[in-house]
Enzyme design. Structure first.
Site, PDB file in Angstrom:
ATOM      1  N   SER A  79      -7.733   1.190  -6.523  1.00  0.00           N
ATOM      2  CA  SER A  79      -6.462   1.300  -5.818  1.00  0.00           C
ATOM      3  C   SER A  79      -6.572   0.513  -4.519  1.00  0.00           C
ATOM      4  O   SER A  79      -7.685   0.284  -4.019  1.00  0.00           O
ATOM      5  CB  SER A  79      -6.158   2.771  -5.512  1.00  0.00           C
ATOM      6  OG  SER A  79      -5.065   2.908  -4.623  1.00  0.00           O
TER       7      SER A  79
ATOM      8  N   TYR B  77      -8.713  11.145  -1.825  1.00  0.00           N
ATOM      9  CA  TYR B  77      -8.308  10.115  -2.796  1.00  0.00           C
ATOM     10  C   TYR B  77      -8.835   8.751  -2.346  1.00  0.00           C
ATOM     11  O   TYR B  77      -9.398   7.993  -3.149  1.00  0.00           O
ATOM     12  CB  TYR B  77      -6.791  10.095  -2.929  1.00  0.00           C
ATOM     13  CG  TYR B  77      -6.285   9.107  -3.968  1.00  0.00           C
ATOM     14  CD1 TYR B  77      -6.251   9.446  -5.313  1.00  0.00           C
ATOM     15  CD2 TYR B  77      -5.853   7.842  -3.593  1.00  0.00           C
ATOM     16  CE1 TYR B  77      -5.794   8.540  -6.271  1.00  0.00           C
ATOM     17  CE2 TYR B  77      -5.398   6.929  -4.534  1.00  0.00           C
ATOM     18  CZ  TYR B  77      -5.367   7.288  -5.874  1.00  0.00           C
ATOM     19  OH  TYR B  77      -4.913   6.390  -6.807  1.00  0.00           O
TER      20      TYR B  77
END
Length: 296
Positions: free
Chosen positions: A147, A160
């Site tokens: 990501s 995250y």
């Protein structure tokens, strides 16, 4: 469409829906067979049925897979070998975003472990298993879903972010294996896509101003992410690369930082160059030991 992947077999995790499903469809369109591993059995079976019906033949198969265990990862790759003869491509895509804003949540071992187990450790485990199966096949490519969060920081997505930083570090650490067994490893790094994962990251934050901020953040189209994944699969020059997929159809690599000058000396560079063939030979020996140990 040109069948650029004719005769190839791909294993995909987290591909019952969303980006993983889109990638599976595109792989089949390009001639590949696919095995989808997921825990969403009804959706996974439906996706496989859809792919087979569109192709008019068996091009896809589904297996329930808990990506957090070696046993399940080995079963998934063995299943692909039984169904389609081997594996050439692995897209390790499974991930979650729930409870990413963790600092003042309950001190719950299972909650925090789950994020890291699925987003990071499962990519490591899947990659280790994939490496053995792809080496057996004579080479191939592994694409990990990371990501843009793997390069960013912020309290609302702290764990995250950490999980995706781990995926980037893992991917870049494994570029040597192209020279050991012809297996490349890359990471796709999308920004926000409108999927259930994005919803997970934004919700359950009572009073958190991020919810309103999130609504205004630019999104990347799923088609851009799929294009980035296929680029990493098909372009054999891509190895150890983190490829960003950004709004506006932008796809570009995020280069690693340069080696700290304090860690470099002429003596170090000389010995590193001198020992490069020995390092490859060492890992070739370790690969054969691992394949023999695991029966792959």
């Amino acid at each position: 469409m040109t069948k650029t992947l004719e005769g190839k077999v791909a294993v995909l995790t987290g591909a019952a829906r969303n980006i993983g499903k889109h990638v599976a469809i595109e792989l089949v369109n390009r001639g590949a067979k696919v095995v989808i591993g997921d825990v969403l059995d009804a959706q996974g079976e439906a996706t496989v049925k859809e792919l087979n019906e569109l192709a008019g033949e068996k091009v896809a198969a589904y297996i329930h897979t808990d990506v957090t265990t070696y046993q399940a990862n080995k079963a998934m790759f063995a299943f692909a070998e039984t169904e389609f003869g081997g594996v050439d491509i692995a897209f390790l895509n499974a991930g979650i975003g729930t409870n990413a804003n963790t600092m003042f949540l309950p001190l719950d071992d299972a909650m925090d472990d789950r994020m890291l187990d699925i987003n990071t450790t499962a990519v490591v485990k899947g990659g280790k298993v994939a490496m053995l199966y792809l080496a057996k096949r004579g080479g191939g490519v592994i694409v990990n879903t990371a990501s843009v969060a793997g390069f960013l920081a912020g309290p609302t997505m702290s764990i995250y972010n950490a999980s995706k930083h781990g995926v980037i570090g893992w991917t870049r650490s494994n570029d040597i294996y192209k020279h050991v067994c012809n297996v490349r490893m890359n990471a796709v790094c999308p920004t926000w896509v409108d999927t259930e994962l994005a919803v997970d990251l934004a919700e359950n934050d009572d009073g958190n101003p991020f919810t309103e901020i999130f609504a205004k953040m630019p999104r990347v189209k799923a088609e851009t992410v799929v294009e980035a994944v296929l680029t990493l699969i098909e372009d054999e020059s891509r190895n150890g690369e983190a490829l960003l997929a950004l709004p506006g159809g932008v796809i570009r690599p995020q280069e690693p930082i340069s080696r700290f000058p304090e860690l470099v000396s002429e003596e170090f560079l000389n010995i590193a160059t001198q020992k490069a063939p020995d390092t490859v030979a060492y890992y070739k020996r370790k690969l054969e030991e691992a394949r023999k140990r695991e029966g792959i």
